[in-house]
Scaffold this active site. Structure first.
Site, PDB file in Angstrom:
ATOM      1  N   TYR A  68      26.149  53.852  76.459  1.00 12.17           N
ATOM      2  CA  TYR A  68      26.441  53.973  75.025  1.00 12.17           C
ATOM      3  C   TYR A  68      25.177  53.727  74.205  1.00 12.17           C
ATOM      4  CZ  TYR A  68      26.839  48.838  75.336  1.00 12.17           C
ATOM      5  OH  TYR A  68      26.603  47.518  75.574  1.00 12.17           O
ATOM      6  N   TYR A 108      33.631  49.656  73.732  1.00 11.36           N
ATOM      7  CA  TYR A 108      34.283  48.374  73.991  1.00 11.36           C
ATOM      8  C   TYR A 108      35.567  48.254  73.186  1.00 11.36           C
ATOM      9  CZ  TYR A 108      30.137  46.516  76.324  1.00 11.36           C
ATOM     10  OH  TYR A 108      29.104  46.293  77.186  1.00 11.36           O
ATOM     11  N   ARG A 131      22.113  52.046  76.135  1.00 16.93           N
ATOM     12  CA  ARG A 131      22.222  51.061  77.209  1.00 16.93           C
ATOM     13  C   ARG A 131      22.594  51.768  78.510  1.00 16.93           C
ATOM     14  NH1 ARG A 131      23.028  45.945  77.443  1.00 16.93           N
ATOM     15  NH2 ARG A 131      21.561  46.286  79.116  1.00 16.93           N
ATOM     16  N   HIS A 164      29.198  43.145  82.345  1.00 13.34           N
ATOM     17  CA  HIS A 164      28.819  41.759  82.038  1.00 13.34           C
ATOM     18  C   HIS A 164      29.554  40.803  82.975  1.00 13.34           C
ATOM     19  CE1 HIS A 164      26.987  42.628  78.017  1.00 13.34           C
ATOM     20  NE2 HIS A 164      27.826  43.644  78.042  1.00 13.34           N
ATOM     21  N   HIS A 180      26.598  49.251  82.490  1.00 16.78           N
ATOM     22  CA  HIS A 180      26.499  47.865  82.973  1.00 16.78           C
ATOM     23  C   HIS A 180      27.825  47.153  82.862  1.00 16.78           C
ATOM     24  CE1 HIS A 180      25.816  47.622  78.617  1.00 16.78           C
ATOM     25  NE2 HIS A 180      26.397  46.430  78.688  1.00 16.78           N
TER      26      HIS A 180
END
Lengths: 234, 187
Positions: free
Chosen positions: A144, A105, A154, A159, A157
């Protein structure tokens, strides 16, 4: 006297519980007391509205926000925002955020040892059109690691944050990809107990919205709470 | 056709990437009227500050009308006042808003709801957001508020009422779990 038509309550198992020990961070952050059920009043059936004027020209195209092209596989994420009766939810804000194709991120807290992409911030937004439709152009996010449990990763995905027509239609969710082998291992995804409801968090590959030589298409319809049939009598 | 509403999932630790573009701590904006300041701190079961939460507020205008078509009351509207705010907590778990004090709004039946803010809280470690409300300490109308009166335990009800910190200043802390746990609603 103001008669208010409220919104429907959730069916058991279709939404996660607040406390879900498999997702360790819930243990200290979930309420221990039962939630107090209240009727829907004017406060709950109204809510903020955001116009199309809030959206900039490249806000829905995450591949065009930098000086150059971001690294990774381009994809189209599109779908409709609907209520429980299948009625489109027009003119509602959809906010999106995600990691880059390497699974990192653009955020100071994320110290995962994967490269940042100077051409990808991973933030987007759009207001649905009159038919409740939305469409983003982005890069397929990477998987990640996280420290929830040993060797925790995870699944890929995206959000999504939505408002809908009222305070109680607010929704923040995550969209997953079909066939991801990490899904059965992910406590966040599996916090939705009902298998049908859980599978609704997975997008579907869509050849119709796939752009030849350019980008794969994924479809994801989002369903917000619908109106109760009759005025609430409380 | 009956569809299942999409399941909620946590905002996670990186919510700022997608949500802080719309941070709105000044709810009053250019609307006329006397400003009030509301601040508070969010803590977890151990009393530790939550530095990665997001607080959203929804409220009526000072006349008790919501900026929304479902509010059909014949009351004045100031188009500059939208009644919505968003604030991420800082490293100390603190959020802060400047706004106008809302008026009373109709409740179920013939009841009147005391001035309040509807508050939604998001964070890592919450699979779905929490709904709560903040009321004002200097309001006789609190005693008859239909929503406050759903909370039988007086001490618990008091978790929904801010403290006055001086002229036009209110503080209201949110305790997620444990001693003095804030009341959260199923709504």
């Amino acid at each position: 006297m103001v008669d208010v038509i409220g919104y429907r309550r959730e069916a058991p198992g279709t939404q996660p519980a607040h406390l879900f020990p498999g997702y360790a961070s819930t243990v200290k952050r979930a309420p221990s007391q039962s939630l107090i059920k209240i009727p829907h009043t004017l406060t709950e059936v109204t809510g903020p509205l955001f116009g199309h004027d809030r959206i900039g020209p490249n806000d829905a195209d995450l591949t065009k926000q930098g000086k150059g092209e971001p690294i990774g596989e381009r994809m189209i994420l599109s779908g409709r925002v609907l209520d429980e009766d299948g009625k489109p939810v027009p003119d509602t804000l959809v906010e999106l955020w995600q990691c880059n194709s390497a699974g990192r991120y653009h955020h100071p807290v994320d110290q995962h040892n994967a490269p940042l992409d100077p051409n990808f911030t991973g933030a987007g937004r759009i207001v649905t059109n009159g038919k409740g439709e939305y469409r983003f152009v982005t890069i397929r996010p990477g998987e990640y690691p996280w420290r929830n449990h040993y060797n925790a990763w995870r699944p890929a995905h995206i959000h999504l944050s939505l408002f809908g027509p009222a305070y109680v239609t607010r929704l923040v969710t995550q969209m997953y990809f079909p066939g991801d082998p990490l899904l059965p291992l992910d406590p966040i995804f599996n916090s939705v107990a009902d298998a049908v409801a859980r599978d609704r968090l997975i997008s579907s590959f869509d050849i119709e919205t796939t752009i030849p030589e350019q980008a794969l298409g994924y479809k994801f319809d989002i369903v917000l709470r619908g109106r109760a049939a009759t005025p609430m009598v409380d | 056709m009956k569809l299942i509403p999409t399941g909620s999932q946590t905002v996670g630790p990186y919510l700022h990437v997608g949500l802080t573009w719309l941070t709105t701590q000044d709810i009053a904006g250019t609307a006329g009227g006397r400003r009030i300041r509301i601040s508070g701190r969010i803590t977890d079961a151990d009393g530790v500050a939550v530095p990665d939460a997001l607080v959203e507020v929804w409220q009526a205008n000072p006349q008790g009308k919501y900026a929304h078509p479902a509010d059909k009351q014949d009351k004045p509207v100031d188009s500059a006042f939208k009644g919505w705010g968003r604030c991420p907590t800082d490293k100390d778990g603190v959020f802060e808003f400047t706004t106008l004090k809302p008026g009373a709004v109709p409740g179920p039946g013939n009841s009147l709801q005391a001035p309040h803010l509807a508050v939604t809280i998001f964070m890592r470690g919450q699979l779905k957001h929490l709904f709560t409300r903040m009321y004002f300490p200097d309001e006789a109308a609190n005693a008859d508020d239909p929503i406050l009166n759903f909370v039988d335990d007086k001490a618990r009800r008091d978790t929904l009422i801010a403290r006055k910190d001086g002229e036009g200043r209110y503080s209201w802390d949110v305790v997620l779990q444990g001693r003095n746990e804030t009341v959260f609603f199923d709504c």
